[in-house]
Design a protein around this motif. Sequence first.
Motif, short mmCIF file in Angstrom:
data_model
loop_
_atom_site.label_atom_id
_atom_site.label_comp_id
_atom_site.label_asym_id
_atom_site.label_seq_id
_atom_site.Cartn_x
_atom_site.Cartn_y
_atom_site.Cartn_z
N ASN A 10 0.80 -1.19 0.28
CA ASN A 10 0.26 -0.08 -0.13
C ASN A 10 0.69 1.24 -0.03
OD1 ASN A 10 -2.41 -1.47 -0.13
ND2 ASN A 10 -2.67 -1.43 2.16
N GLN A 11 1.96 1.25 0.72
CA GLN A 11 2.80 2.33 0.74
C GLN A 11 3.69 2.57 -0.65
OE1 GLN A 11 5.18 0.79 4.03
NE2 GLN A 11 4.25 2.75 5.47
N ASN A 27 0.64 3.97 -3.05
CA ASN A 27 0.41 5.55 -2.87
C ASN A 27 1.66 5.98 -3.11
OD1 ASN A 27 -2.18 4.97 -1.74
ND2 ASN A 27 -1.17 4.89 0.59
N SER A 28 2.81 5.82 -2.92
CA SER A 28 3.98 6.65 -3.30
C SER A 28 4.22 6.88 -4.94
CB SER A 28 5.44 6.05 -2.83
OG SER A 28 5.43 6.23 -1.48
N SER A 34 1.58 6.62 -7.24
CA SER A 34 0.40 7.21 -7.62
C SER A 34 0.31 8.74 -7.16
CB SER A 34 -0.92 6.63 -7.04
OG SER A 34 -0.94 6.76 -5.58
N LYS A 35 0.90 9.03 -6.20
CA LYS A 35 0.67 10.49 -5.71
C LYS A 35 1.71 11.22 -6.51
CE LYS A 35 -2.09 9.69 -1.58
NZ LYS A 35 -3.31 9.53 -2.52
#
Length: 65
Positions: free
Chosen positions: A50-51, A54-55, A57-58
């Motif tokens: 998940n981390q 998120n990294s 995608s953002k």
Amino acid sequence: MPTVEKLIWSGRTKRMRENIIKFLEKVGSADSREILDHINDIMHSGATMNQIGNSLSKDPRFTRL
């Protein structure tokens, strides 16, 4: 029209993103599982999927192929 670079301010995730960039510059392209394995090998605290997701995608520097 000038482009504006988005700055990302965070400690651990910033180091993780920098490590991801160095890894991708070395290997060319990799899937998220390969990135996760590399981060868990080199960073003391490691990361979860998940981390990593998120990294990736953002951060505007990463694109999906």
